[in-house]
Write a protein that holds these residues in place. Structure first.
Motif, mmCIF file in Angstrom:
data_model
loop_
_atom_site.group_PDB
_atom_site.id
_atom_site.type_symbol
_atom_site.label_atom_id
_atom_site.label_comp_id
_atom_site.label_asym_id
_atom_site.label_seq_id
_atom_site.Cartn_x
_atom_site.Cartn_y
_atom_site.Cartn_z
ATOM 1 N N GLU A 45 39.822 44.560 38.847
ATOM 2 C CA GLU A 45 40.386 45.077 40.309
ATOM 3 C C GLU A 45 41.839 45.406 40.096
ATOM 4 O OE1 GLU A 45 40.188 43.694 44.862
ATOM 5 O OE2 GLU A 45 39.628 42.298 43.234
ATOM 6 N N PHE A 46 42.740 44.888 39.195
ATOM 7 C CA PHE A 46 43.946 45.219 39.081
ATOM 8 C C PHE A 46 44.326 46.387 38.498
ATOM 9 C CE2 PHE A 46 44.832 40.651 39.787
ATOM 10 C CZ PHE A 46 45.991 40.760 40.662
ATOM 11 N N PRO A 47 43.544 46.764 37.449
ATOM 12 C CA PRO A 47 43.578 48.224 36.665
ATOM 13 C C PRO A 47 42.961 49.181 37.775
ATOM 14 C CG PRO A 47 42.512 46.796 35.031
ATOM 15 C CD PRO A 47 42.729 46.042 36.577
ATOM 16 N N ALA A 48 42.073 48.917 38.669
ATOM 17 C CA ALA A 48 41.389 50.028 39.783
ATOM 18 C C ALA A 48 42.472 50.266 40.679
ATOM 19 C CB ALA A 48 40.416 49.223 40.052
ATOM 20 N N LEU A 49 43.520 49.343 40.897
ATOM 21 C CA LEU A 49 44.554 49.971 41.845
ATOM 22 C C LEU A 49 45.283 51.234 41.405
ATOM 23 C CD1 LEU A 49 46.375 46.423 42.411
ATOM 24 C CD2 LEU A 49 44.460 47.725 43.757
ATOM 25 N N HIS A 50 45.231 51.693 39.989
ATOM 26 C CA HIS A 50 45.785 52.883 39.591
ATOM 27 C C HIS A 50 47.283 53.263 39.663
ATOM 28 C CE1 HIS A 50 41.626 54.158 39.262
ATOM 29 N NE2 HIS A 50 41.614 54.204 40.540
ATOM 30 N N ILE A 51 47.957 51.977 39.694
ATOM 31 C CA ILE A 51 49.432 51.845 39.683
ATOM 32 C C ILE A 51 49.923 50.563 39.108
ATOM 33 C CG2 ILE A 51 49.367 50.808 41.940
ATOM 34 C CD1 ILE A 51 52.077 52.884 42.477
ATOM 35 N N LYS A 52 50.878 50.503 38.479
ATOM 36 C CA LYS A 52 51.663 49.212 37.972
ATOM 37 C C LYS A 52 52.472 48.472 39.020
ATOM 38 C CE LYS A 52 50.178 49.371 33.775
ATOM 39 N NZ LYS A 52 48.898 48.653 33.210
ATOM 40 N N PRO B 130 46.826 57.675 43.468
ATOM 41 C CA PRO B 130 45.303 57.665 44.127
ATOM 42 C C PRO B 130 45.154 56.735 44.870
ATOM 43 C CG PRO B 130 45.067 57.658 41.785
ATOM 44 C CD PRO B 130 46.493 57.605 42.029
ATOM 45 N N PRO B 131 44.019 56.503 45.984
ATOM 46 C CA PRO B 131 43.904 55.230 46.446
ATOM 47 C C PRO B 131 43.001 54.296 45.424
ATOM 48 C CG PRO B 131 43.219 57.183 47.736
ATOM 49 C CD PRO B 131 43.527 57.673 46.548
ATOM 50 N N PRO B 132 43.308 53.076 45.571
ATOM 51 C CA PRO B 132 42.284 52.424 44.865
ATOM 52 C C PRO B 132 40.830 52.572 44.478
ATOM 53 C CG PRO B 132 43.725 51.053 46.033
ATOM 54 C CD PRO B 132 43.677 52.349 46.699
ATOM 55 N N TRP C 40 50.161 44.938 44.720
ATOM 56 C CA TRP C 40 50.151 43.888 43.465
ATOM 57 C C TRP C 40 50.575 42.531 43.807
ATOM 58 C CZ3 TRP C 40 49.384 43.610 37.810
ATOM 59 C CH2 TRP C 40 48.645 44.799 37.276
ATOM 60 N N LEU C 41 51.187 42.273 44.844
ATOM 61 C CA LEU C 41 51.769 41.178 45.677
ATOM 62 C C LEU C 41 50.560 40.655 46.499
ATOM 63 C CD1 LEU C 41 53.899 38.846 46.353
ATOM 64 C CD2 LEU C 41 54.767 40.424 47.886
ATOM 65 N N LEU C 42 50.130 41.444 47.391
ATOM 66 C CA LEU C 42 48.817 40.970 48.232
ATOM 67 C C LEU C 42 47.667 40.754 47.231
ATOM 68 C CD1 LEU C 42 48.107 40.506 51.173
ATOM 69 C CD2 LEU C 42 47.658 43.182 51.019
ATOM 70 N N LEU C 43 47.432 41.368 46.410
ATOM 71 C CA LEU C 43 46.211 40.971 45.519
ATOM 72 C C LEU C 43 46.669 39.515 44.721
ATOM 73 C CD1 LEU C 43 43.424 41.989 45.111
ATOM 74 C CD2 LEU C 43 44.153 43.494 42.846
ATOM 75 N N GLY C 44 47.588 39.684 44.164
ATOM 76 C CA GLY C 44 47.882 38.306 43.515
ATOM 77 C C GLY C 44 47.851 37.060 44.226
ATOM 78 N N LEU C 45 48.468 37.181 45.415
ATOM 79 C CA LEU C 45 48.550 36.116 46.350
ATOM 80 C C LEU C 45 47.253 35.714 46.451
ATOM 81 C CD1 LEU C 45 50.441 34.577 47.945
ATOM 82 C CD2 LEU C 45 50.144 36.010 50.035
ATOM 83 N N ILE D 113 43.008 46.592 54.107
ATOM 84 C CA ILE D 113 44.131 47.223 54.144
ATOM 85 C C ILE D 113 44.433 47.894 52.675
ATOM 86 C CG2 ILE D 113 46.692 46.463 53.877
ATOM 87 C CD1 ILE D 113 46.088 44.409 55.718
ATOM 88 N N LEU D 114 44.039 47.190 51.603
ATOM 89 C CA LEU D 114 44.133 47.686 50.243
ATOM 90 C C LEU D 114 43.404 48.961 49.881
ATOM 91 C CD1 LEU D 114 44.671 44.368 47.943
ATOM 92 C CD2 LEU D 114 46.240 45.963 48.855
ATOM 93 N N TYR D 115 42.036 48.967 50.449
ATOM 94 C CA TYR D 115 41.078 49.758 50.057
ATOM 95 C C TYR D 115 40.744 50.990 50.933
ATOM 96 C CZ TYR D 115 40.508 46.805 45.956
ATOM 97 O OH TYR D 115 40.585 46.136 44.817
ATOM 98 N N TRP D 116 40.950 50.897 52.230
ATOM 99 C CA TRP D 116 40.602 51.630 53.065
ATOM 100 C C TRP D 116 41.602 52.235 53.919
ATOM 101 C CZ3 TRP D 116 36.174 53.755 52.862
ATOM 102 C CH2 TRP D 116 34.852 53.024 52.142
#
Length: 202
Positions: free
Chosen positions: A119-126, A62-64, A137-142, A195-198
């Motif tokens: 925020e990372f768990p809220a992405l709903h994906i590993k 699902p979307p974050p 994860w790469l974009l958020l981690g950067l 980009i990540l959320y919308w």
């Protein structure tokens, strides 16, 4: 004056270092932001490419959740006020006010990192589940790396301002450069947030 055949210039009246664009450190910070901005652009391009070729986006997720990412956005936008004061008081060398503003900025540096832990768990994906998880994860981690980098530098400068080094004009210039970099950290989050959320909700 002349000394034999060599011309000797008296440079004692010149400042020991430049300010703003006359400073090598300022240009170093600008170059670093350009390089890091290019890195963000490449990862964003990767995200958009994968989203364009995937039959569905997000892939198997699902979307974050909007909560943690939006909270980070609000904290970063609110931090622009004390950051502007840091730049102003560093330029004026108002040490007392600058110390207070730096302490506030340390708190604003810690707050988004605390929120990012949710925020990372809220992405709903590993990160290793599929291409969507990896690039997200790469974009958020950067961006998280940049938050940590600026927080460490702000902590160092804050400590220095409470020592004899705080009266060194060069440290004021370093503080201005660090505040400039924080603007970069905040500005880069704006497109990343969209980009990540919308984008996955379109």
């Amino acid at each position: 004056m002349m000394s034999g055949e060599r011309v000797v210039l008296d440079l004692s009246h010149l400042p020991l270092h430049g300010e703003k664009t006359a400073s090598v450190t300022w240009w170093g910070t600008a170059a670093f932001m350009l390089i890091e901005g290019t890195g963000f652009a490449l990862v964003i391009a990767m995200y958009l490419y994968l989203a364009g070729i995937a039959p569905q986006w997000p892939i198997d997720a699902p979307p974050p959740s909007l909560g943690p990412g939006t909270a980070v956005m609000l904290v970063l936008l609110a931090s622009l006020v004390p950051n502007a004061l840091v730049m102003r008081w560093a330029g004026r060398e108002e040490l007392g006010k600058l110390r207070i503003a730096l302490i506030v900025m340390v708190l604003f540096g810690v707050a988004p990192l605390v929120l990012r832990a949710f925020e990372f768990p809220a992405l709903h994906i590993k990160w290793d589940r599929n291409a969507y998880g990896s690039v997200t994860w790469l974009l958020l981690g950067l961006h998280t790396t940049h938050l940590i980098t600026d927080l460490v530098e702000t902590l160092v400068l804050t400590v220095l301002m409470f020592t004899r080094h705080g009266k060194n004009k060069r440290r004021s210039g370093d503080t201005e450069d660090n505040a400039l970099y924080w603007y970069f950290v905040v500005i880069t989050w704006l497109p990343i947030y969209g980009i990540l959320y919308w984008l996955p909700r379109l």
